[in-house]
Design a protein around this motif. Structure first.
Motif, PDB file in Angstrom:
ATOM      1  N   ASP A  53      -5.279   3.430 -14.931  1.00 18.41           N
ATOM      2  CA  ASP A  53      -4.710   2.091 -14.728  1.00 18.41           C
ATOM      3  C   ASP A  53      -3.976   1.975 -13.394  1.00 18.41           C
ATOM      4  O   ASP A  53      -2.901   1.395 -13.305  1.00 18.41           O
ATOM      5  CB  ASP A  53      -3.776   1.713 -15.878  1.00 18.41           C
ATOM      6  CG  ASP A  53      -4.497   1.602 -17.210  1.00 18.41           C
ATOM      7  OD1 ASP A  53      -5.672   1.168 -17.223  1.00 18.41           O
ATOM      8  OD2 ASP A  53      -3.898   1.963 -18.244  1.00 18.41           O
ATOM      9  N   GLY A  54      -4.544   2.590 -12.357  1.00 12.67           N
ATOM     10  CA  GLY A  54      -3.977   2.496 -11.022  1.00 12.67           C
ATOM     11  C   GLY A  54      -2.791   3.408 -10.758  1.00 12.67           C
ATOM     12  O   GLY A  54      -2.184   3.327  -9.703  1.00 12.67           O
ATOM     13  N   LYS A  55      -2.441   4.271 -11.723  1.00 16.09           N
ATOM     14  CA  LYS A  55      -1.303   5.171 -11.543  1.00 16.09           C
ATOM     15  C   LYS A  55      -1.756   6.620 -11.669  1.00 16.09           C
ATOM     16  O   LYS A  55      -2.618   6.940 -12.475  1.00 16.09           O
ATOM     17  CB  LYS A  55      -0.226   4.888 -12.585  1.00 16.09           C
ATOM     18  CG  LYS A  55       0.393   3.517 -12.425  1.00 16.09           C
ATOM     19  CD  LYS A  55       1.472   3.302 -13.438  1.00 16.09           C
ATOM     20  CE  LYS A  55       2.050   1.906 -13.271  1.00 16.09           C
ATOM     21  NZ  LYS A  55       3.100   1.624 -14.237  1.00 16.09           N
TER      22      LYS A  55
END
Length: 68
Positions: A53-55
């Motif tokens: 999730d982009g992390k």
């Protein structure tokens, strides 16, 4: 390390890094404990990560190669 040597000297710096261990707890600014072997090569814990999730998420922690 340059402060301990007293001057900027690449050869003296490389020699001082051999068989050196630094603790993050004792050395402000270090994020991880690090050790240098008798060749002056860095040997420390490594982190395996993946992006979710982009992390960045740590999926595994690998011990130092020379840890016994």
């Amino acid at each position: 390390m340059t402060e301990k040597i007293g001057k900027f000297d690449p050869k003296a710096f490389a020699a001082a890094m051999k068989n050196l261990s630094l603790s993050a707890q004792a050395q402000p600014g270090l994020l991880l404990d690090v050790s240098y072997d008798n060749n002056g090569d860095l040997d420390r814990e490594n982190h395996m990560t993946k992006v979710v999730d982009g992390k960045q998420v740590v999926t595994d922690i690998l011990p130092p190669a020379n840890k016994k």
